[in-house]
Design a protein around this motif. Structure first.
Motif, PDB file in Angstrom:
ATOM      1  N   UNK A 103       8.868  -3.741  -2.516  1.00 31.96           N
ATOM      2  CA  UNK A 103       9.964  -3.692  -3.017  1.00 31.96           C
ATOM      3  C   UNK A 103       9.286  -4.309  -4.547  1.00 31.96           C
ATOM      4  N   UNK A 104       8.611  -5.342  -4.853  1.00 29.68           N
ATOM      5  CA  UNK A 104       7.799  -6.684  -5.314  1.00 29.68           C
ATOM      6  C   UNK A 104       7.228  -5.802  -5.451  1.00 29.68           C
ATOM      7  N   UNK A 105       6.072  -5.052  -5.093  1.00 24.43           N
ATOM      8  CA  UNK A 105       5.139  -4.325  -5.593  1.00 24.43           C
ATOM      9  C   UNK A 105       5.170  -3.181  -6.660  1.00 24.43           C
ATOM     10  N   UNK A 111       6.163  -2.611 -14.070  1.00 25.34           N
ATOM     11  CA  UNK A 111       6.464  -3.041 -15.369  1.00 25.34           C
ATOM     12  C   UNK A 111       5.326  -2.976 -16.223  1.00 25.34           C
ATOM     13  N   UNK A 112       3.732  -2.546 -15.270  1.00 24.24           N
ATOM     14  CA  UNK A 112       2.236  -3.172 -15.812  1.00 24.24           C
ATOM     15  C   UNK A 112       1.829  -1.875 -15.532  1.00 24.24           C
ATOM     16  N   UNK A 113       2.337  -0.494 -15.357  1.00 19.97           N
ATOM     17  CA  UNK A 113       1.857   0.821 -15.058  1.00 19.97           C
ATOM     18  C   UNK A 113       2.550   1.913 -15.409  1.00 19.97           C
ATOM     19  N   UNK A 127       5.318   6.171  -3.813  1.00 18.92           N
ATOM     20  CA  UNK A 127       4.525   4.154  -3.513  1.00 18.92           C
ATOM     21  C   UNK A 127       2.858   4.770  -2.865  1.00 18.92           C
ATOM     22  N   UNK A 128       2.390   5.526  -1.533  1.00 20.86           N
ATOM     23  CA  UNK A 128       1.092   5.795  -1.049  1.00 20.86           C
ATOM     24  C   UNK A 128      -0.255   5.111  -2.511  1.00 20.86           C
ATOM     25  N   UNK A 129       0.617   6.165  -2.998  1.00 19.70           N
ATOM     26  CA  UNK A 129      -1.208   6.106  -4.046  1.00 19.70           C
ATOM     27  C   UNK A 129      -1.227   5.356  -4.944  1.00 19.70           C
ATOM     28  N   UNK A 130      -0.134   4.408  -4.931  1.00 18.64           N
ATOM     29  CA  UNK A 130      -0.122   2.946  -6.075  1.00 18.64           C
ATOM     30  C   UNK A 130      -0.846   2.457  -5.062  1.00 18.64           C
TER      31      UNK A 130
END
Length: 136
Positions: A103-105, A111-113, A127-130
């Motif tokens: 969840x933090x990730x 936020x960043x991307x 989420x896997x690709x990130x």
């Protein structure tokens, strides 16, 4: 006082139970020989210029299990740890600590991307690709 047969049997039974229970000479209860201990897996992350890989799971569709050891669970835990998020023990079970790290990730990628990830702690197809690729 001469020990009676019942006292001898009782003493023998108590000694036998103590040995079966694994009591050591110091009076500390030892682990039973068949007690299952959680296995901790190694994380050897590769792929600095391409997708990050650990070698447990190479896909991007399986959601790690919260109740049993899976290859996807080990892979996701290792990738989260590699990226600086604490998933807890690398045991392949995607429990509460692993979900909090995911969840933090997800929050940081959003936020960043502006990744558009659901911030639910579940590592799935979006989420896997990130997790595997560095950068935005």
């Amino acid at each position: 006082m001469k020990p009676t047969l019942n006292r001898c049997r009782t003493a023998t039974a108590l000694v036998s139970l103590a040995l079966l229970a694994g009591v050591t000479g110091s009076g500390v209860l030892a682990a039973a020989p068949n007690a299952a201990a959680a296995t901790v897996y190694a994380c050897n992350v590769t792929g600095g210029f391409g997708p990050l890989k650990v070698g447990y799971y190479s896909g991007s569709t399986v959601i790690p299990s919260t109740t049993q050891v899976t290859a996807a669970g080990k892979e996701a835990q290792c990738l989260l740890k590699h990226r600086g998020y604490n998933p807890g023990a690398i045991d392949g079970v995607f429990g509460a600590t692993s979900r909090a790290a995911a969840k933090d990730f997800q929050e940081s990628r959003n936020e960043l991307c502006d990744a558009g990830l659901a911030e639910d702690g579940s590592v799935g197809p979006k989420t896997w690709p990130w997790l595997r690729f560095t950068g935005c």
